[in-house]
Design a protein around this motif. Sequence first.
Motif, PDB file in Angstrom:
ATOM      1  N   PHE A 171      -1.730  -2.410  -5.542  1.00 26.47           N
ATOM      2  CA  PHE A 171      -1.958  -2.764  -4.097  1.00 26.47           C
ATOM      3  C   PHE A 171      -2.540  -1.648  -3.328  1.00 26.47           C
ATOM      4  CE2 PHE A 171       0.196  -3.126   0.198  1.00 26.47           C
ATOM      5  CZ  PHE A 171      -0.300  -4.469   0.602  1.00 26.47           C
ATOM      6  N   LYS A 172      -3.454  -2.151  -2.542  1.00 28.06           N
ATOM      7  CA  LYS A 172      -4.376  -1.160  -2.008  1.00 28.06           C
ATOM      8  C   LYS A 172      -4.689  -1.600  -0.486  1.00 28.06           C
ATOM      9  CE  LYS A 172      -6.968   0.428  -5.893  1.00 28.06           C
ATOM     10  NZ  LYS A 172      -8.182   0.319  -6.554  1.00 28.06           N
ATOM     11  N   THR A 173      -4.585  -0.658   0.671  1.00 25.10           N
ATOM     12  CA  THR A 173      -4.734  -1.051   1.993  1.00 25.10           C
ATOM     13  C   THR A 173      -5.859   0.222   2.825  1.00 25.10           C
ATOM     14  OG1 THR A 173      -2.928   0.270   2.629  1.00 25.10           O
ATOM     15  CG2 THR A 173      -2.502  -2.362   2.322  1.00 25.10           C
ATOM     16  N   LYS A 178      -6.499  -1.868   6.668  1.00 26.25           N
ATOM     17  CA  LYS A 178      -5.639  -1.605   7.489  1.00 26.25           C
ATOM     18  C   LYS A 178      -5.564  -2.152   8.865  1.00 26.25           C
ATOM     19  CE  LYS A 178      -5.675   3.151   5.745  1.00 26.25           C
ATOM     20  NZ  LYS A 178      -5.954   4.457   5.946  1.00 26.25           N
ATOM     21  N   ARG A 181      -6.033  -8.276   6.799  1.00 30.39           N
ATOM     22  CA  ARG A 181      -5.266  -8.345   5.282  1.00 30.39           C
ATOM     23  C   ARG A 181      -6.609  -8.877   4.446  1.00 30.39           C
ATOM     24  NH1 ARG A 181      -0.990 -11.309   7.509  1.00 30.39           N
ATOM     25  NH2 ARG A 181      -1.343 -13.165   6.459  1.00 30.39           N
ATOM     26  N   PHE A 228       3.538  -8.661  -5.634  1.00 26.25           N
ATOM     27  CA  PHE A 228       3.872  -7.538  -5.048  1.00 26.25           C
ATOM     28  C   PHE A 228       5.112  -7.626  -4.086  1.00 26.25           C
ATOM     29  CE2 PHE A 228      -0.847  -7.309  -5.522  1.00 26.25           C
ATOM     30  CZ  PHE A 228      -0.850  -6.139  -6.457  1.00 26.25           C
ATOM     31  N   ASP A 230       8.325  -7.600  -1.841  1.00 25.15           N
ATOM     32  CA  ASP A 230       8.411  -7.046  -0.339  1.00 25.15           C
ATOM     33  C   ASP A 230       7.259  -5.995   0.087  1.00 25.15           C
ATOM     34  OD1 ASP A 230      10.656  -8.343  -0.349  1.00 25.15           O
ATOM     35  OD2 ASP A 230      12.067  -6.678  -0.880  1.00 25.15           O
ATOM     36  N   THR A 231       6.835  -5.313  -0.738  1.00 27.77           N
ATOM     37  CA  THR A 231       5.467  -4.712  -0.348  1.00 27.77           C
ATOM     38  C   THR A 231       4.612  -5.594   0.404  1.00 27.77           C
ATOM     39  OG1 THR A 231       5.682  -3.196  -2.160  1.00 27.77           O
ATOM     40  CG2 THR A 231       3.551  -3.000  -1.174  1.00 27.77           C
ATOM     41  N   TYR A 232       4.499  -6.746  -0.137  1.00 25.52           N
ATOM     42  CA  TYR A 232       3.191  -7.581   0.565  1.00 25.52           C
ATOM     43  C   TYR A 232       3.680  -8.221   1.602  1.00 25.52           C
ATOM     44  CZ  TYR A 232      -1.095 -10.161   1.171  1.00 25.52           C
ATOM     45  OH  TYR A 232      -2.263 -10.606   1.738  1.00 25.52           O
ATOM     46  N   ASP A 234       6.042  -6.949   3.632  1.00 27.65           N
ATOM     47  CA  ASP A 234       5.980  -6.136   4.917  1.00 27.65           C
ATOM     48  C   ASP A 234       4.333  -6.068   5.373  1.00 27.65           C
ATOM     49  OD1 ASP A 234       6.949  -3.724   6.317  1.00 27.65           O
ATOM     50  OD2 ASP A 234       5.542  -2.829   5.170  1.00 27.65           O
ATOM     51  N   TYR A 235       3.704  -5.839   4.479  1.00 29.71           N
ATOM     52  CA  TYR A 235       1.932  -5.695   4.775  1.00 29.71           C
ATOM     53  C   TYR A 235       1.685  -6.948   5.542  1.00 29.71           C
ATOM     54  CZ  TYR A 235      -3.000  -5.574   4.123  1.00 29.71           C
ATOM     55  OH  TYR A 235      -4.444  -5.409   4.280  1.00 29.71           O
ATOM     56  N   ARG A 238       2.752  -6.595   9.464  1.00 35.10           N
ATOM     57  CA  ARG A 238       2.017  -5.305  10.167  1.00 35.10           C
ATOM     58  C   ARG A 238       0.489  -5.678  10.504  1.00 35.10           C
ATOM     59  NH1 ARG A 238       1.155  -1.402   7.061  1.00 35.10           N
ATOM     60  NH2 ARG A 238       2.033  -2.013   5.173  1.00 35.10           N
TER      61      ARG A 238
END
Length: 247
Positions: A171-173, A178, A181, A228, A230-232, A234-235, A238
Motif C-alpha cells: 500500500f503506497k500513498t 496524498k 486516491r 488492505f 483498516d489501512t485502506y 482510513d485512507y 482522509r
Amino acid sequence: MITISIKKTACFIYSLMCYCAGIASLIYFILFVNDLWLPQTVNSIEPSASWVTVFVVNTFALLLFGLQHSIMARPYFKSWLTRFIDPSIERSTYVLATAVAIAGMCYLWVPFGSVIWQVESEMGVYVIRGIAVFGWLFLFLATFMLNHFELLGLRQTFDPLQGKAAPVAAFKTAGFYKIVRHPIQTGILIGVWAIPVSTASHVVFAAGISAYIFIGLYFEEQDLIKEFGDTYLDYMQRVKRVVPFIV
C-alpha cells in the motif's frame, strides 16, 4: 536450468510486447478523444448512420472496454487465469487485453451529432489544450508514483530474470496519492473533457468513460478494502477519490 531461463526470457519478451501495446493504445486513445491528427476521431464528420446503428455499435464499443477492464481486474478472474498462464505474465496479459479493448472501442466508435460547444478564441483553444496536456501528464506521472513498470507488468517478469522474487503488493500513498486516491483516473477525466470543440459524439463518449471510471472504482475499492483492511478504510476517510476536497 536452461529451460527455466528460456521460459523467464520468453515471459519478459512477452511482457515487453504487452507494455508497448499498452502505451500505443493509450496514445491512440488520447489522440482519438482529443480530436488530434488521426483520420477518424470522436468528432469526425461521417456519412450519417441510423440511430439504431449508432446506439448499438457505440454501446458495444463502450461495453467492450468497460467489461474487459473490470472483469479482468477482479481477484477471482486473476486466480482463474493463472491456472493456464505463468503468474508473472498475468498483469501483462491484462495490459494487452486492455490495449486491444481500447483500440477496439475507438476503432468501432461511430461519430454522430452536431457541435455542442466550440471555443472560438485562439487563446482559449491553447488554454484548453494545455489543460488536456496537464491531465495526461498527471496520469503518466501518477503511474511512476506507484511503480510504472510494475503497474504495466514489466517488473513481474524482469525481476525473475535478475534472480529476484516477484514483487509483493504494498500500500503506497506517495505524491498525487496524498491528494486523491485515484490520480490516474483524475488525469483521464481531465483529459477526456478538456477539448475546445465537442460534438454530441464526444459528449456521449466522454460521459461513458466517466461513468465507467466511477463504477469501476467502486469495485476496485472493494477489492482494496479486502486486501488492505483498516489501512485502506482510513485512507478513504482522509483522501477524496478523484477530485481533491470534493469527491
